[in-house]
Design an enzyme around this catalytic site. Sequence first.
Site, mmCIF file in Angstrom:
data_model
loop_
_atom_site.group_PDB
_atom_site.id
_atom_site.type_symbol
_atom_site.label_atom_id
_atom_site.label_comp_id
_atom_site.label_asym_id
_atom_site.label_seq_id
_atom_site.Cartn_x
_atom_site.Cartn_y
_atom_site.Cartn_z
ATOM 1 N N ALA A 1 -125.757 -53.450 -78.293
ATOM 2 C CA ALA A 1 -124.974 -54.290 -77.382
ATOM 3 C C ALA A 1 -125.071 -53.792 -75.947
ATOM 4 O O ALA A 1 -124.904 -54.560 -75.008
ATOM 5 C CB ALA A 1 -123.514 -54.293 -77.834
ATOM 6 N N PHE A 2 -125.332 -52.493 -75.773
ATOM 7 C CA PHE A 2 -125.294 -51.910 -74.440
ATOM 8 C C PHE A 2 -126.646 -51.372 -73.983
ATOM 9 O O PHE A 2 -126.713 -50.581 -73.052
ATOM 10 C CB PHE A 2 -124.252 -50.784 -74.393
ATOM 11 N N ASP B 1 -117.063 -45.346 -83.600
ATOM 12 C CA ASP B 1 -118.038 -46.236 -84.235
ATOM 13 C C ASP B 1 -118.967 -45.445 -85.159
ATOM 14 O O ASP B 1 -120.182 -45.614 -85.134
ATOM 15 C CB ASP B 1 -118.856 -46.996 -83.194
ATOM 16 N N LYS C 1 -133.644 -44.480 -73.337
ATOM 17 C CA LYS C 1 -132.605 -45.506 -73.460
ATOM 18 C C LYS C 1 -132.356 -46.148 -72.110
ATOM 19 O O LYS C 1 -132.120 -45.464 -71.108
ATOM 20 C CB LYS C 1 -131.299 -44.900 -73.988
#
Length: 460
Positions: free
Chosen positions: A98-99, A214, A117
């Site tokens: 998502a990020f 998470d 990343k």
Amino acid sequence: MAFHGAGRQTVCGDLFPGSDLGHKFFCVGSSCGGPSAGLGAAPGLTGPSAPAGTPRHPTALGGGAGGGAAVPQPYSNPASEVPSPAEMEPDRPIGYGAFGVVWSVTDPRDGRKVALKKMPNVFQNLVSCKRVFRELRMLCFFKHDNVLSALDILQPPQIDCFEEIYVITELMQSDLHKVIVSPQPLTTDHIKVFLYQILRGLKYLHSAGILHRDIKPGNLLVNSNCLLKICDFGLARVEEPDPSRHMTQEVVTQYYRAPEVLMGCRHYGSAIDVWSVGCIFAELLGRRILFQAQSPIQQLDLITDLLGTPPLSALASACEGARAHILRGPHKPPSLSVLYMLSDGATHEAVHLLCRMLVFDPAKRISGGDALSHPYLDEGRLRYHTCMCRCCYSVAGGRVYTRDFEPAAERPFSHSYENSLLSVWQGKELIHRFITEHQQGKRVPLCINPQSAAFKTFIR
């Protein structure tokens, strides 16, 4: 089944195919024709010291004074592992979230295989800015073998053009979700050493005051030698000491979400991560998701089917709707005996530890640190520190063990900087300054090659 170093069969064997890594993504200096973007040197990855008092030493679990024969480290410095031309395959994406997006790349300065990343759209709003800055600072703060940390950060352009952040981390071969759903056999040895490393990393995070929020198999990276690292801190935050301060319930993938979060509790602590680990433990034993529901309400029903109807004391922090849903339903007795049916590996010790993690009331749930003292993990600790860890080492006479097997963080993670983040532009200035200062006095700058076909795909 033994855990070995390089050149010997590992506990997992060849779990994963070789990584497709490339050398065309980067170029050194400014020869690539684009603006120079520098990278800093990788910080040391040795674990910090911490107070003594860890559980039983491997020598008390059957090992000799030296801990056994000298064994090569399973992952000697990756910087020395320069791939051959045959291994130099095109750069490729290895994960989307998502990020951001993660690519496997090769650092041409030393041939090291790393993960890159990309954090896009950092400065869309103040919430996004704070979240990314928090994750970035955490990745630079971590120094633990079972927690993924930043090796480098790409130097930013001039602040007016600064929109994205690029972070380099260690490249791992797969994740625990892919292992669980694969045909790869998982023995009791695998489960014990995986669970030990998860809890070892979690103890470190919690000692720093950090809630991951998470924990799930997809966020547990693994190598074929069974080394495991906790990753993805996009939802992580510092533990909130004030119970009157509300915290979001939009955390944790549903299948691994603790009952207090499902019931709308406005304040929670590190126990939510331990619940997630309990769900993963059961999934490792049974090779299937323990609580797999279509909705949060059904998720809560599956939990009470196993644990029984919780006492009123466990519902004190629940929202009215969740409390009413549980109380108007029929009383359910616990059915924990079904956990023995997960697999042959669900022994009395395994189920006992699992039942200590899967407790409805977070106040009565075992902590990550206490779970490490459970006898079920003695063999996992022995195997990990005999030949997998970097805190112990081998000499001609045998194995020299560290004095602290499960180190805590040297200091709590500080988030006081967030108090000064009042606008997006101010956040951009703080992040730009943080990255720039982080890079000072480091290695030769490394540039992304803007002419690379891989990069053109990467920036989409």
